[in-house]
Design a protein around this motif. Sequence first.
Motif, PDB file in Angstrom:
ATOM      1  N   GLY A  62       2.224  19.003  -1.990  1.00  0.00           N
ATOM      2  CA  GLY A  62       1.959  18.244  -3.191  1.00  0.00           C
ATOM      3  C   GLY A  62       1.697  16.777  -2.915  1.00  0.00           C
ATOM      4  O   GLY A  62       1.665  16.333  -1.765  1.00  0.00           O
ATOM      5  N   SER A  63       1.531  16.025  -3.989  1.00  0.00           N
ATOM      6  CA  SER A  63       1.219  14.603  -3.907  1.00  0.00           C
ATOM      7  C   SER A  63       2.197  13.799  -4.743  1.00  0.00           C
ATOM      8  O   SER A  63       2.806  14.301  -5.692  1.00  0.00           O
ATOM      9  CB  SER A  63      -0.204  14.333  -4.403  1.00  0.00           C
ATOM     10  N   LEU A  64       2.319  12.530  -4.379  1.00  0.00           N
ATOM     11  CA  LEU A  64       3.223  11.631  -5.069  1.00  0.00           C
ATOM     12  C   LEU A  64       2.729  10.209  -4.877  1.00  0.00           C
ATOM     13  O   LEU A  64       2.192   9.880  -3.813  1.00  0.00           O
ATOM     14  CB  LEU A  64       4.640  11.784  -4.518  1.00  0.00           C
ATOM     15  N   SER A  65       2.910   9.384  -5.890  1.00  0.00           N
ATOM     16  CA  SER A  65       2.518   7.984  -5.809  1.00  0.00           C
ATOM     17  C   SER A  65       3.726   7.097  -6.067  1.00  0.00           C
ATOM     18  O   SER A  65       4.432   7.271  -7.065  1.00  0.00           O
ATOM     19  CB  SER A  65       1.414   7.671  -6.827  1.00  0.00           C
TER      20      SER A  65
ATOM     21  N   ALA B 264       2.355  -6.794   3.052  1.00  0.00           N
ATOM     22  CA  ALA B 264       3.383  -5.880   2.579  1.00  0.00           C
ATOM     23  C   ALA B 264       3.400  -4.615   3.422  1.00  0.00           C
ATOM     24  O   ALA B 264       2.417  -4.288   4.098  1.00  0.00           O
ATOM     25  CB  ALA B 264       3.148  -5.524   1.109  1.00  0.00           C
ATOM     26  N   GLY B 265       4.521  -3.902   3.354  1.00  0.00           N
ATOM     27  CA  GLY B 265       4.633  -2.667   4.106  1.00  0.00           C
ATOM     28  C   GLY B 265       5.546  -1.665   3.423  1.00  0.00           C
ATOM     29  O   GLY B 265       6.300  -2.008   2.512  1.00  0.00           O
ATOM     30  N   TRP B 266       5.443  -0.430   3.875  1.00  0.00           N
ATOM     31  CA  TRP B 266       6.338   0.646   3.459  1.00  0.00           C
ATOM     32  C   TRP B 266       7.039   1.205   4.688  1.00  0.00           C
ATOM     33  O   TRP B 266       6.408   1.409   5.738  1.00  0.00           O
ATOM     34  CB  TRP B 266       5.584   1.772   2.753  1.00  0.00           C
TER      35      TRP B 266
ATOM     36  N   TYR C 106      -1.663   9.426   3.726  1.00  0.00           N
ATOM     37  CA  TYR C 106      -1.140   8.352   2.874  1.00  0.00           C
ATOM     38  C   TYR C 106      -2.180   7.251   2.734  1.00  0.00           C
ATOM     39  O   TYR C 106      -2.982   7.000   3.644  1.00  0.00           O
ATOM     40  CB  TYR C 106       0.113   7.734   3.476  1.00  0.00           C
ATOM     41  N   THR C 107      -2.132   6.557   1.599  1.00  0.00           N
ATOM     42  CA  THR C 107      -2.969   5.389   1.380  1.00  0.00           C
ATOM     43  C   THR C 107      -2.129   4.277   0.775  1.00  0.00           C
ATOM     44  O   THR C 107      -1.501   4.474  -0.268  1.00  0.00           O
ATOM     45  CB  THR C 107      -4.148   5.699   0.448  1.00  0.00           C
ATOM     46  N   ILE C 108      -2.116   3.128   1.423  1.00  0.00           N
ATOM     47  CA  ILE C 108      -1.448   1.958   0.878  1.00  0.00           C
ATOM     48  C   ILE C 108      -2.492   1.077   0.199  1.00  0.00           C
ATOM     49  O   ILE C 108      -3.608   0.928   0.693  1.00  0.00           O
ATOM     50  CB  ILE C 108      -0.678   1.179   1.971  1.00  0.00           C
TER      51      ILE C 108
ATOM     52  N   LYS D 229      -1.286  -7.549 -10.638  1.00  0.00           N
ATOM     53  CA  LYS D 229      -0.134  -6.860 -11.209  1.00  0.00           C
ATOM     54  C   LYS D 229       1.121  -7.012 -10.359  1.00  0.00           C
ATOM     55  O   LYS D 229       2.146  -6.396 -10.669  1.00  0.00           O
ATOM     56  CB  LYS D 229      -0.441  -5.379 -11.395  1.00  0.00           C
ATOM     57  N   ASN D 230       1.048  -7.786  -9.302  1.00  0.00           N
ATOM     58  CA  ASN D 230       2.185  -7.977  -8.388  1.00  0.00           C
ATOM     59  C   ASN D 230       2.737  -6.641  -7.890  1.00  0.00           C
ATOM     60  O   ASN D 230       3.957  -6.448  -7.801  1.00  0.00           O
ATOM     61  CB  ASN D 230       3.300  -8.774  -9.073  1.00  0.00           C
ATOM     62  N   THR D 231       1.848  -5.725  -7.537  1.00  0.00           N
ATOM     63  CA  THR D 231       2.269  -4.368  -7.212  1.00  0.00           C
ATOM     64  C   THR D 231       1.626  -3.871  -5.921  1.00  0.00           C
ATOM     65  O   THR D 231       0.438  -4.091  -5.685  1.00  0.00           O
ATOM     66  CB  THR D 231       1.921  -3.408  -8.352  1.00  0.00           C
ATOM     67  N   VAL D 232       2.433  -3.186  -5.114  1.00  0.00           N
ATOM     68  CA  VAL D 232       1.978  -2.451  -3.935  1.00  0.00           C
ATOM     69  C   VAL D 232       2.173  -0.965  -4.209  1.00  0.00           C
ATOM     70  O   VAL D 232       3.192  -0.565  -4.778  1.00  0.00           O
ATOM     71  CB  VAL D 232       2.753  -2.868  -2.673  1.00  0.00           C
ATOM     72  N   TYR D 233       1.224  -0.156  -3.796  1.00  0.00           N
ATOM     73  CA  TYR D 233       1.270   1.280  -4.041  1.00  0.00           C
ATOM     74  C   TYR D 233       1.269   2.058  -2.728  1.00  0.00           C
ATOM     75  O   TYR D 233       0.767   1.589  -1.703  1.00  0.00           O
ATOM     76  CB  TYR D 233       0.064   1.742  -4.861  1.00  0.00           C
TER      77      TYR D 233
END
Length: 121
Positions: A16-19, A34-36, A68-70, A76-80
């Motif tokens: 499956g997938s998840l964001s 930024a990093g994960w 994965y895709t970063i 929006k001050n957001t990292v995905y």
Amino acid sequence: QVHLVESGGKLVQAGGSLSLSCVASGRTFGNYAAGWFRQSPVKEREFVATISSGGGITYYANPVKGRYTISRDNAKNTVYLQMNSLKPEDTGVYYCALGGYSDRSDEYTSWGQGTQVTVSS
């Protein structure tokens, strides 16, 4: 200095997938790479992906490359982190971090509290 809050972690079936999302407070979000990273009871904290401050350059750990895709939206001050074709070994607590474009955790200065991702077999 920057406060980070991750969200989106949940139980998902293998394949499956998840964001995931990471929202940062502060007016200088766009200045930071930024990093994960991820961590589990059976694994040390490991690098997942990183992105430059403007979003133009990315780098991935080999186990997630191609799946994965970063990305980021500085307005929006957001990292995905988009995660596809999930495997049980992807299970862990996922953390976002700011302050470095690196695969080394000690190069980052700000960390979120993490969000749990569980991939069932």
